[in-house]
Design a protein around this motif. Structure first.
Motif, PDB file in Angstrom:
ATOM      1  N   ARG A 184      10.123  -1.795   8.536  1.00 30.80           N
ATOM      2  CA  ARG A 184       8.964  -2.591   8.073  1.00 30.80           C
ATOM      3  C   ARG A 184       8.099  -1.555   7.156  1.00 30.80           C
ATOM      4  N   ARG A 187      10.238  -1.220   3.975  1.00 30.39           N
ATOM      5  CA  ARG A 187      10.202  -2.448   3.190  1.00 30.39           C
ATOM      6  C   ARG A 187       8.669  -2.461   2.515  1.00 30.39           C
ATOM      7  N   SER A 188       7.832  -2.010   2.996  1.00 26.14           N
ATOM      8  CA  SER A 188       6.539  -2.231   2.525  1.00 26.14           C
ATOM      9  C   SER A 188       6.341  -1.141   1.259  1.00 26.14           C
ATOM     10  N   CYS A 210       6.513  -8.369   4.650  1.00 21.70           N
ATOM     11  CA  CYS A 210       7.138  -7.765   5.781  1.00 21.70           C
ATOM     12  C   CYS A 210       7.381  -8.698   6.945  1.00 21.70           C
ATOM     13  N   LEU A 217       0.945  -4.325  10.459  1.00 16.71           N
ATOM     14  CA  LEU A 217       1.323  -3.462   9.596  1.00 16.71           C
ATOM     15  C   LEU A 217       0.565  -2.089   9.432  1.00 16.71           C
TER      16      LEU A 217
END
Length: 287
Positions: A184, A187-188, A210, A217
């Motif tokens: 994650r 991805r961010s 995400c 996050l």
């Protein structure tokens, strides 16, 4: 061994980006001779004549003729003797979306290193001639050269950087590279890297992409990267601003517009809150 710790950071080699920002041979410029400066790049100075004293956080180092002074990015005070002459090489080092930070000592003085000097001179021979100017230096960004010459130049930059890392680590100067291994976080990172820096930032938008809440996050980011996504976004924009101010290829108003500010005054307030000086003062202080 301490040196192993300082040079053992891993990076994705295809994302390693080492750029020669400036190559300077002459007496110190009038502006850079004495004062406090914000250095954005890894600096390697070889003193041909005279000496220089640098200070940071209550610690001082002095490099004399025939010695190298290696310094990591950051704010420092520097003062050259009146008859000083040097070779100054500035390198920009990055590794994709990874967070790169310098560790150990902030600077070191090398008594003698003939190999490093030979590599610096070999690098100079690959560069285009320097036109006479105010400071007799060569700002590399934007310089055009034949492809083979550019490839040769970059190879010599990497040779010099590799040797620089090795000798600096012997004196306690190293680098740390942090990657987000969490899917994650990765991805961010990719999501933010794809967004223009002038766009309005929304941590909720990044988190939604995400499949997480913004607070969750942020927790992943703190654990993996040591900072929040907001801090990463601000660092990315600040790095861009400082690079533009250093290279002097754009006006302050143009940099402000690139970062999405409606007025240059807003940009100045934001920049000053992070750097402690205005964009104009920062541009004047860079050496």
């Amino acid at each position: 061994m301490e040196r192993d710790r300082l040079t053992s950071s891993h990076c994705i080699w295809t994302q390693l980006d080492v750029l020669l920002v400036r190559y300077y041979v002459d007496v110190p410029s009038r502006v850079g001779r004495k004062g406090t400066f914000n250095a954005r790049y890894l600096s390697a100075w070889y003193m041909k004549r005279g000496s220089v004293t640098v200070r940071k956080d209550g610690h001082a180092l002095r490099a004399r003729a025939g010695q190298w002074l290696i310094m990591v990015p950051g704010q420092r005070y520097q003062e050259f003797t009146s008859h000083a002459e040097l070779i100054s090489i500035n390198l920009s080092v990055s590794c994709g979306a990874a967070i790169l930070s310098w560790m150990g000592n902030w600077a070191c003085v090398l008594k003698e290193d003939s190999r490093l000097l030979a590599q610096a001179e070999a690098l100079a021979s690959a560069l285009p001639p320097v036109s006479p100017g105010e400071d007799h230096g060569l700002s590399i960004p934007g310089v055009k050269m034949p492809l083979r010459q550019a490839a040769d130049c970059q190879a010599r930059v990497l040779d010099f950087f590799n040797s620089l890392l090795f000798v600096a680590s012997e004196w306690g100067v190293g680098v740390d590279i942090q990657f987000g291994e969490d899917e994650r976080v990765q991805r961010s990172l990719a999501y933010m890297a794809s967004r223009p820096m002038g766009n309005k930032f929304s941590r909720e938008e990044v988190a939604e992409d995400c499949g997480l809440s913004a607070s969750r996050l942020d927790r992943h980011w703190r654990r993996e990267m040591g900072i929040t996504i907001r801090q990463y976004w601000d660092n990315r924009r600040m790095n861009y601003a400082c690079q533009c101010l250093r290279e002097k290829t754009k006006s302050i108003k143009e940099v402000s517009a690139d970062l999405g500010f409606s007025h240059a005054t807003q940009f100045s307030i934001w920049f000053s809150s992070h750097q402690g000086v205005s964009p104009r003062a920062y541009r004047r202080s860079i050496v």
